[in-house]
Design a protein around this motif. Structure first.
Motif, PDB file in Angstrom:
ATOM      1  N   ALA A  27      24.768  15.901  37.656  1.00  0.00           N
ATOM      2  CA  ALA A  27      24.859  17.273  38.155  1.00  0.00           C
ATOM      3  C   ALA A  27      23.625  18.118  37.837  1.00  0.00           C
ATOM      4  O   ALA A  27      23.591  19.296  38.152  1.00  0.00           O
ATOM      5  CB  ALA A  27      26.110  17.950  37.589  1.00  0.00           C
ATOM      6  N   TYR A  70      28.302  19.680  33.626  1.00  0.00           N
ATOM      7  CA  TYR A  70      29.528  19.731  34.419  1.00  0.00           C
ATOM      8  C   TYR A  70      29.575  21.033  35.208  1.00  0.00           C
ATOM      9  O   TYR A  70      29.001  22.040  34.794  1.00  0.00           O
ATOM     10  CB  TYR A  70      30.762  19.653  33.512  1.00  0.00           C
ATOM     11  CG  TYR A  70      30.821  18.383  32.701  1.00  0.00           C
ATOM     12  CD1 TYR A  70      31.426  17.239  33.222  1.00  0.00           C
ATOM     13  CD2 TYR A  70      30.246  18.314  31.438  1.00  0.00           C
ATOM     14  CE1 TYR A  70      31.460  16.064  32.488  1.00  0.00           C
ATOM     15  CE2 TYR A  70      30.265  17.142  30.699  1.00  0.00           C
ATOM     16  CZ  TYR A  70      30.874  16.020  31.236  1.00  0.00           C
ATOM     17  OH  TYR A  70      30.889  14.860  30.509  1.00  0.00           O
ATOM     18  N   SER A  71      30.324  21.005  36.325  1.00  0.00           N
ATOM     19  CA  SER A  71      30.502  22.200  37.155  1.00  0.00           C
ATOM     20  C   SER A  71      31.961  22.635  37.130  1.00  0.00           C
ATOM     21  O   SER A  71      32.851  21.784  37.217  1.00  0.00           O
ATOM     22  CB  SER A  71      30.138  21.895  38.609  1.00  0.00           C
ATOM     23  OG  SER A  71      28.823  21.401  38.698  1.00  0.00           O
ATOM     24  N   HIS A  74      36.244  21.068  34.498  1.00  0.00           N
ATOM     25  CA  HIS A  74      35.868  19.682  34.228  1.00  0.00           C
ATOM     26  C   HIS A  74      36.822  19.017  33.251  1.00  0.00           C
ATOM     27  O   HIS A  74      36.462  18.061  32.574  1.00  0.00           O
ATOM     28  CB  HIS A  74      34.405  19.584  33.778  1.00  0.00           C
ATOM     29  CG  HIS A  74      34.082  20.512  32.624  1.00  0.00           C
ATOM     30  ND1 HIS A  74      33.900  21.854  32.779  1.00  0.00           N
ATOM     31  CD2 HIS A  74      33.932  20.271  31.312  1.00  0.00           C
ATOM     32  CE1 HIS A  74      33.657  22.407  31.599  1.00  0.00           C
ATOM     33  NE2 HIS A  74      33.676  21.466  30.694  1.00  0.00           N
ATOM     34  N   ALA A 102      26.355  23.016  34.823  1.00  0.00           N
ATOM     35  CA  ALA A 102      25.375  22.484  35.776  1.00  0.00           C
ATOM     36  C   ALA A 102      24.882  23.560  36.737  1.00  0.00           C
ATOM     37  O   ALA A 102      23.848  23.385  37.386  1.00  0.00           O
ATOM     38  CB  ALA A 102      25.995  21.328  36.560  1.00  0.00           C
TER      39      ALA A 102
END
Ligand code: TQI
Ligand code: CA
Ligand code: ZN
Ligand code: ZN
Length: 173
Positions: A27, A70-71, A74, A102
């Motif tokens: 990401a 991470y977006s 998560h 991210a």
């Protein structure tokens, strides 16, 4: 003054050679070698002040600490929020999870003045040094120049431990 997490959790004496894995990088657009170098520098600042040693390993199954980008949601109940707001979070000892949002305009070369089309550039190494403090058991500090102070000016860089950070970590390790 520095602080600890409630109950003062720390890595026990038989776990002073800590291994970390950079596991979730799809990401982010920052390349692997750059990530390795930035996190190695961030860990080395804490190693220099303590008897702790840190080593990068390739596999999460060999690691005490796992680092990833991470977006949004998560899966750990602490969803990321897009650009700015929460930048990253780390869990207290001996969990070892360190997650980065991210969606931030991460800067890995220290040039936080670089213009970004996403908004404010965020210095990866500064955030890493702060989050490693949390991974090792430090909470926030009331000393504005310390690494563990709970705010940082956007577009600024702060990577050197201040005496308050050193006193805090040396009282644990
Ligand atoms: N993330 C918060 C932080 O790491 C998460 C958090 C809030 C937290 N309260 C906490 C973690 C209490 C442990 C204990 O502080 S953040 C900074 C700073 C953040 C903030 O994204 O807001 C840095 C991450 F200090 F600059 F504001 C890194 Cl360096
Ligand atoms: Ca965010
Ligand atoms: Zn998370
Ligand atoms: Zn913090």
């Amino acid at each position: 003054l520095y602080s600890y997490f409630p109950g003062g959790p720390m890595w026990p004496p038989f776990r002073r050679n800590l291994r970390y894995a950079i596991t979730a990088t799809s990401a982010t657009s920052i390349d692997r070698a750059t990530l390795s170098a930035v996190f190695a520098r961030a860990f080395s600042r804490w190693a220099a002040a303590t008897t702790l040693k840190f080593k990068e390993v390739a596999s999460a199954s060999d690691a005490d600490i796992t680092i990833g980008f991470y977006s949004g949601d998560h899966g750990d109940g602490e969803a990321f929020d897009g650009p700015l707001g929460t930048l990253a979070h780390a869990f207290s000892p001996t969990d070892g999870r360190f997650h980065l949002d991210a969606a931030e305009a991460w800067v890995a070369n220290g040039d936080v003045s670089s213009a970004s089309s996403f908004g404010a550039a965020v210095d990866l190494e500064s955030v890493a040094v702060h989050e490693i403090g949390h991974l090792l058991g430090l909470g926030h500090s009331s000393v504005p120049d310390s690494i563990m102070y709970p705010t940082i000016r956007t577009g600024s860089r702060k990577v050197e431990l201040e005496s308050d950070d050193v006193l805090g970590i040396q009282s644990l390790y």
